[in-house]
Design a protein around this motif. Structure first.
Motif, PDB file in Angstrom:
ATOM      1  N   SER A   1      -4.228   8.752  12.786  1.00  0.00           N
ATOM      2  CA  SER A   1      -3.471   7.980  11.794  1.00  0.00           C
ATOM      3  C   SER A   1      -3.699   6.487  12.044  1.00  0.00           C
ATOM      4  O   SER A   1      -3.220   5.927  13.028  1.00  0.00           O
ATOM      5  N   THR A   2      -4.441   5.859  11.120  1.00  0.00           N
ATOM      6  CA  THR A   2      -4.842   4.464  11.347  1.00  0.00           C
ATOM      7  C   THR A   2      -3.653   3.500  11.334  1.00  0.00           C
ATOM      8  O   THR A   2      -3.660   2.512  12.045  1.00  0.00           O
ATOM      9  N   HIS A   3      -2.657   3.796  10.520  1.00  0.00           N
ATOM     10  CA  HIS A   3      -1.590   2.798  10.318  1.00  0.00           C
ATOM     11  C   HIS A   3      -0.345   3.021  11.175  1.00  0.00           C
ATOM     12  O   HIS A   3       0.502   2.150  11.259  1.00  0.00           O
TER      13      HIS A   3
ATOM     14  N   GLU B   1      16.309  14.162  -4.411  1.00  0.00           N
ATOM     15  CA  GLU B   1      15.324  15.113  -3.873  1.00  0.00           C
ATOM     16  C   GLU B   1      16.027  16.323  -3.255  1.00  0.00           C
ATOM     17  O   GLU B   1      15.504  17.431  -3.278  1.00  0.00           O
TER      18      GLU B   1
ATOM     19  N   GLY C   1       0.363  13.658   6.430  1.00  0.00           N
ATOM     20  CA  GLY C   1      -0.752  12.809   6.857  1.00  0.00           C
ATOM     21  C   GLY C   1      -1.470  13.369   8.062  1.00  0.00           C
ATOM     22  O   GLY C   1      -1.096  14.421   8.597  1.00  0.00           O
TER      23      GLY C   1
ATOM     24  N   SER D   1      -1.767  13.730  -1.620  1.00  0.00           N
ATOM     25  CA  SER D   1      -2.738  14.817  -1.767  1.00  0.00           C
ATOM     26  C   SER D   1      -2.160  16.056  -2.474  1.00  0.00           C
ATOM     27  O   SER D   1      -2.855  16.746  -3.210  1.00  0.00           O
TER      28      SER D   1
ATOM     29  N   ALA E   1       8.921  16.212   1.279  1.00  0.00           N
ATOM     30  CA  ALA E   1       9.159  14.816   0.860  1.00  0.00           C
ATOM     31  C   ALA E   1      10.466  14.297   1.457  1.00  0.00           C
ATOM     32  O   ALA E   1      10.526  13.177   1.958  1.00  0.00           O
TER      33      ALA E   1
ATOM     34  N   LYS F   1       7.658   2.855   9.427  1.00  0.00           N
ATOM     35  CA  LYS F   1       7.775   4.285   9.744  1.00  0.00           C
ATOM     36  C   LYS F   1       8.636   4.404  10.996  1.00  0.00           C
ATOM     37  O   LYS F   1       8.487   3.599  11.923  1.00  0.00           O
TER      38      LYS F   1
ATOM     39  N   ASN G   1      10.274  13.405   5.149  1.00  0.00           N
ATOM     40  CA  ASN G   1       9.621  12.108   5.329  1.00  0.00           C
ATOM     41  C   ASN G   1      10.520  10.952   4.860  1.00  0.00           C
ATOM     42  O   ASN G   1      10.603   9.901   5.488  1.00  0.00           O
TER      43      ASN G   1
ATOM     44  N   ASN H   1       3.794  11.123  12.098  1.00  0.00           N
ATOM     45  CA  ASN H   1       3.351  12.183  11.171  1.00  0.00           C
ATOM     46  C   ASN H   1       3.542  13.570  11.799  1.00  0.00           C
ATOM     47  O   ASN H   1       4.065  14.488  11.165  1.00  0.00           O
TER      48      ASN H   1
ATOM     49  N   ARG I   1       0.845  -1.207   0.000  1.00  0.00           N
ATOM     50  CA  ARG I   1       0.000   0.000   0.000  1.00  0.00           C
ATOM     51  C   ARG I   1       0.876   1.251   0.000  1.00  0.00           C
ATOM     52  O   ARG I   1       0.721   2.133  -0.841  1.00  0.00           O
TER      53      ARG I   1
ATOM     54  N   LYS J   1      -4.273   5.243  -3.710  1.00  0.00           N
ATOM     55  CA  LYS J   1      -4.090   6.681  -3.463  1.00  0.00           C
ATOM     56  C   LYS J   1      -2.725   7.147  -3.987  1.00  0.00           C
ATOM     57  O   LYS J   1      -1.847   6.339  -4.279  1.00  0.00           O
TER      58      LYS J   1
ATOM     59  N   GLN K   1       1.598   3.691  -3.237  1.00  0.00           N
ATOM     60  CA  GLN K   1       1.162   5.099  -3.122  1.00  0.00           C
ATOM     61  C   GLN K   1       2.322   6.041  -3.401  1.00  0.00           C
ATOM     62  O   GLN K   1       2.170   7.069  -4.044  1.00  0.00           O
TER      63      GLN K   1
HETATM   64  N1  BYC Z   1      -2.088  12.103   0.719  1.00  0.00           N
HETATM   65  O1  BYC Z   1      -2.523   6.107   8.828  1.00  0.00           O
HETATM   66  P1  BYC Z   1      -1.928   7.201   7.988  1.00  0.00           P
HETATM   67  C1  BYC Z   1       7.592  13.554  -4.339  1.00  0.00           C
HETATM   68  C2  BYC Z   1      -3.888   8.451   3.845  1.00  0.00           C
HETATM   69  S1  BYC Z   1       6.474  12.263  -4.213  1.00  0.00           S
HETATM   70  C3  BYC Z   1      -2.935  11.083   0.440  1.00  0.00           C
HETATM   71  O2  BYC Z   1      -1.098   8.210   8.676  1.00  0.00           O
HETATM   72  P2  BYC Z   1       0.408   6.075   6.679  1.00  0.00           P
HETATM   73  C4  BYC Z   1       7.566  14.403  -5.532  1.00  0.00           C
HETATM   74  C5  BYC Z   1      -3.172   7.135   4.109  1.00  0.00           C
HETATM   75  O3  BYC Z   1      -2.745   6.531   2.910  1.00  0.00           O
HETATM   76  C6  BYC Z   1       6.740  11.614  -2.603  1.00  0.00           C
HETATM   77  N2  BYC Z   1      -3.310  10.165   1.371  1.00  0.00           N
HETATM   78  O4  BYC Z   1      -1.125   6.526   6.768  1.00  0.00           O
HETATM   79  C7  BYC Z   1       7.163  13.914  -6.743  1.00  0.00           C
HETATM   80  C8  BYC Z   1      -4.269   6.370   4.824  1.00  0.00           C
HETATM   81  O5  BYC Z   1      -5.241   5.921   3.876  1.00  0.00           O
HETATM   82  P3  BYC Z   1      -5.381   4.353   3.436  1.00  0.00           P
HETATM   83  C9  BYC Z   1       5.489  11.464  -1.814  1.00  0.00           C
HETATM   84  C10 BYC Z   1      -2.771  10.280   2.600  1.00  0.00           C
HETATM   85  O6  BYC Z   1       0.582   5.374   5.399  1.00  0.00           O
HETATM   86  C11 BYC Z   1       7.066  14.751  -7.831  1.00  0.00           C
HETATM   87  C12 BYC Z   1      -4.947   7.442   5.652  1.00  0.00           C
HETATM   88  O7  BYC Z   1      -4.687   8.669   4.998  1.00  0.00           O
HETATM   89  N3  BYC Z   1       5.827  10.831  -0.555  1.00  0.00           N
HETATM   90  O8  BYC Z   1       8.352  13.750  -3.474  1.00  0.00           O
HETATM   91  O9  BYC Z   1       0.858   5.386   7.917  1.00  0.00           O
HETATM   92  C13 BYC Z   1       7.421  16.097  -7.735  1.00  0.00           C
HETATM   93  C14 BYC Z   1      -4.459   7.480   7.102  1.00  0.00           C
HETATM   94  O10 BYC Z   1      -3.088   7.936   7.171  1.00  0.00           O
HETATM   95  C15 BYC Z   1      -1.861  11.293   2.942  1.00  0.00           C
HETATM   96  C16 BYC Z   1       5.295   9.655  -0.158  1.00  0.00           C
HETATM   97  O11 BYC Z   1       4.494   9.060  -0.843  1.00  0.00           O
HETATM   98  C17 BYC Z   1      -1.520  12.231   1.941  1.00  0.00           C
HETATM   99  N4  BYC Z   1      -0.673  13.244   2.174  1.00  0.00           N
HETATM  100  O12 BYC Z   1       1.218   7.476   6.635  1.00  0.00           O
HETATM  101  C18 BYC Z   1       7.860  16.587  -6.516  1.00  0.00           C
HETATM  102  C19 BYC Z   1       5.766   9.137   1.178  1.00  0.00           C
HETATM  103  N5  BYC Z   1      -1.504  11.140   4.235  1.00  0.00           N
HETATM  104  O13 BYC Z   1      -4.101   4.009   2.687  1.00  0.00           O
HETATM  105  C20 BYC Z   1       7.953  15.752  -5.419  1.00  0.00           C
HETATM  106  C21 BYC Z   1       5.432   7.693   1.476  1.00  0.00           C
HETATM  107  C22 BYC Z   1      -2.172  10.078   4.696  1.00  0.00           C
HETATM  108  O14 BYC Z   1      -5.545   3.555   4.678  1.00  0.00           O
HETATM  109  N6  BYC Z   1       4.308   7.548   2.346  1.00  0.00           N
HETATM  110  N7  BYC Z   1      -2.948   9.565   3.717  1.00  0.00           N
HETATM  111  O15 BYC Z   1      -6.585   4.337   2.522  1.00  0.00           O
HETATM  112  C23 BYC Z   1       4.342   7.702   3.686  1.00  0.00           C
HETATM  113  O16 BYC Z   1       5.373   7.994   4.259  1.00  0.00           O
HETATM  114  C24 BYC Z   1       3.082   7.458   4.476  1.00  0.00           C
HETATM  115  O17 BYC Z   1       2.201   6.701   3.654  1.00  0.00           O
HETATM  116  C25 BYC Z   1       2.355   8.768   4.935  1.00  0.00           C
HETATM  117  C26 BYC Z   1       1.014   8.397   5.602  1.00  0.00           C
HETATM  118  C27 BYC Z   1       3.239   9.485   5.956  1.00  0.00           C
HETATM  119  C28 BYC Z   1       2.071   9.704   3.755  1.00  0.00           C
END
Ligand code: BYC
Length: 310
Positions: A203-205, A156, A197, A107, A130, A215, A133, A219, A34, A104, A38
């Motif tokens: 934050s569910t996860h 980045e 987030g 955002s 980014a 992680k 994180n 957040n 997931r 997803k 994403q």
């Molecule tokens: N947007 O339990 P939580 C880049 C969702 S690109 C959308 O805290 P988690 C760049 C979350 O998925 C880099 N949805 O979730 C590119 C969950 O829903 P589901 C982008 C969000 O996963 C081009 C629900 O809310 N970085 O740099 O533990 C040009 C509950 O949240 C968001 C990444 O992708 C959001 N902002 O923590 C320029 C980082 N926030 O899935 C630049 C990777 C939360 O249960 N991801 N949700 O339906 C992560 O680090 C983590 O997934 C998060 C969220 C910190 C974002």
């Protein structure tokens, strides 16, 4: 300590990496698919708001930089899809789920790029958030994800600096350029804070992901880290952040800041932000238009494989 779960947790607690062929709980695998999917989708969809300015970059120099940056994002998407594939999911399945709106992406990429300063603001604020994180994700317990993050963070950090440098130039320019800069920061500040987030309590996860060391920082703590890093940079730029509540709090040793508009956040996450529909439609169109490239590449690969056998 006999159950596979206990052995798995002991490896994680000992700060060793989990590799694709190691036993892992089904929940761990699903959480990673997931999150990594994403993340990969975010990199690829994230090419759209910036790609929108390639033909309108003000100089050849800026155009070359922007093209290289957008190309880097495609590369990040590819490393990340490959990392997700090590968990047993196919790239085509992930594309399909994204196109159907079942996966997803961040955002932040559902906001439009309205002026040239937005390209600088994306570099400074979006890439800045980014990296904040992703630096923690270099220490993720899953080997292929953490290794992909090391390389991505290096790129980045270059992106972030090019964005800041672009804005610095505007900040020393004409009054129109300064206005463009302020307008852009006004629009990108809050969505950048949303990238981290929901609040930890919502934050569910987080709890499970922290136990599994997917992680490493929460957040809210990452959001605070980003604010603390960015406020002095805004002062140096001479730009105002659109939050009257920002002030240094000596007792906490951090900047205080106002509340994110969580209704807006969830609206965008659920698919009803300013550009959600356009972003996915554009992605589906590009996938369909590119079918002949995928077919030609597969035919070529099959031909190469045949000639190696012969
Ligand atoms: N947007 O339990 P939580 C880049 C969702 S690109 C959308 O805290 P988690 C760049 C979350 O998925 C880099 N949805 O979730 C590119 C969950 O829903 P589901 C982008 C969000 O996963 C081009 C629900 O809310 N970085 O740099 O533990 C040009 C509950 O949240 C968001 C990444 O992708 C959001 N902002 O923590 C320029 C980082 N926030 O899935 C630049 C990777 C939360 O249960 N991801 N949700 O339906 C992560 O680090 C983590 O997934 C998060 C969220 C910190 C974002």
């Amino acid at each position: 300590m006999n159950s596979p779960e206990e052995r798995f947790q002991a490896i994680v607690d000992a700060e060793e990496k989990i590799e694709p062929t190691d036993w892992m709980p089904e929940g761990y695998r699903k959480t990673l698919i997931r999150q990594i999917a994403q993340h990969a989708h975010s990199e690829v969809i994230g090419m759209q708001p910036e790609g929108n300015w390639i033909t309108r970059a003000p100089t050849l120099h800026r155009k070359a930089i922007l093209m290289a940056k957008v190309q880097d994002e495609a590369g990040h998407g590819l490393y990340l899809y490959s990392a997700a594939e090590t968990l047993g999911v196919k790239r085509d399945e992930m594309q399909e789920l994204l196109h159907q709106g079942k996966h997803k992406y961040s955002s932040i990429f559902n906001y439009p790029t309205l002026n040239w300063a937005d390209i600088g603001a994306i570099g400074w604020l979006v890439d800045g958030a980014a990296i904040t994180n992703q630096v923690m994700l270099t220490r993720c317990s899953y080997g292929p994800y953490s290794r992909a993050m090391v390389r991505i963070c290096k790129e980045e950090s270059f992106h972030q600096r090019q964005g800041y440098e672009l804005l610095l130039r505007l900040s020393r320019g004409s009054s129109e350029q300064k206005e463009m800069l302020q307008d852009s920061v006004n629009r990108w500040w809050w969505p950048s804070l949303m990238m981290f987030g929901p609040h930890d309590g919502d934050s569910t996860h987080s709890e499970q992901s922290m136990n599994w060391k997917i992680k490493r920082v929460s957040n809210d703590d990452l959001r605070q880290q980003f604010v603390d890093m960015t406020v002095p940079q805004a002062e140096y730029l001479g730009v105002e952040l659109p939050d009257p509540e920002i002030r240094w709090n000596p007792d906490r040793g951090h900047y205080d800041f106002g509340e994110v508009d969580w209704e807006e956040f969830w609206r965008v996450v659920k698919g009803n932000g300013p550009m959600n529909r356009e972003r996915v439609e554009h992605k589906v169109r590009a996938w369909e238009d590119g079918a002949w490239v995928r077919e030609a590449a597969s035919a070529y690969a099959a031909k190469q494989a045949m000639s190696e056998v012969a």
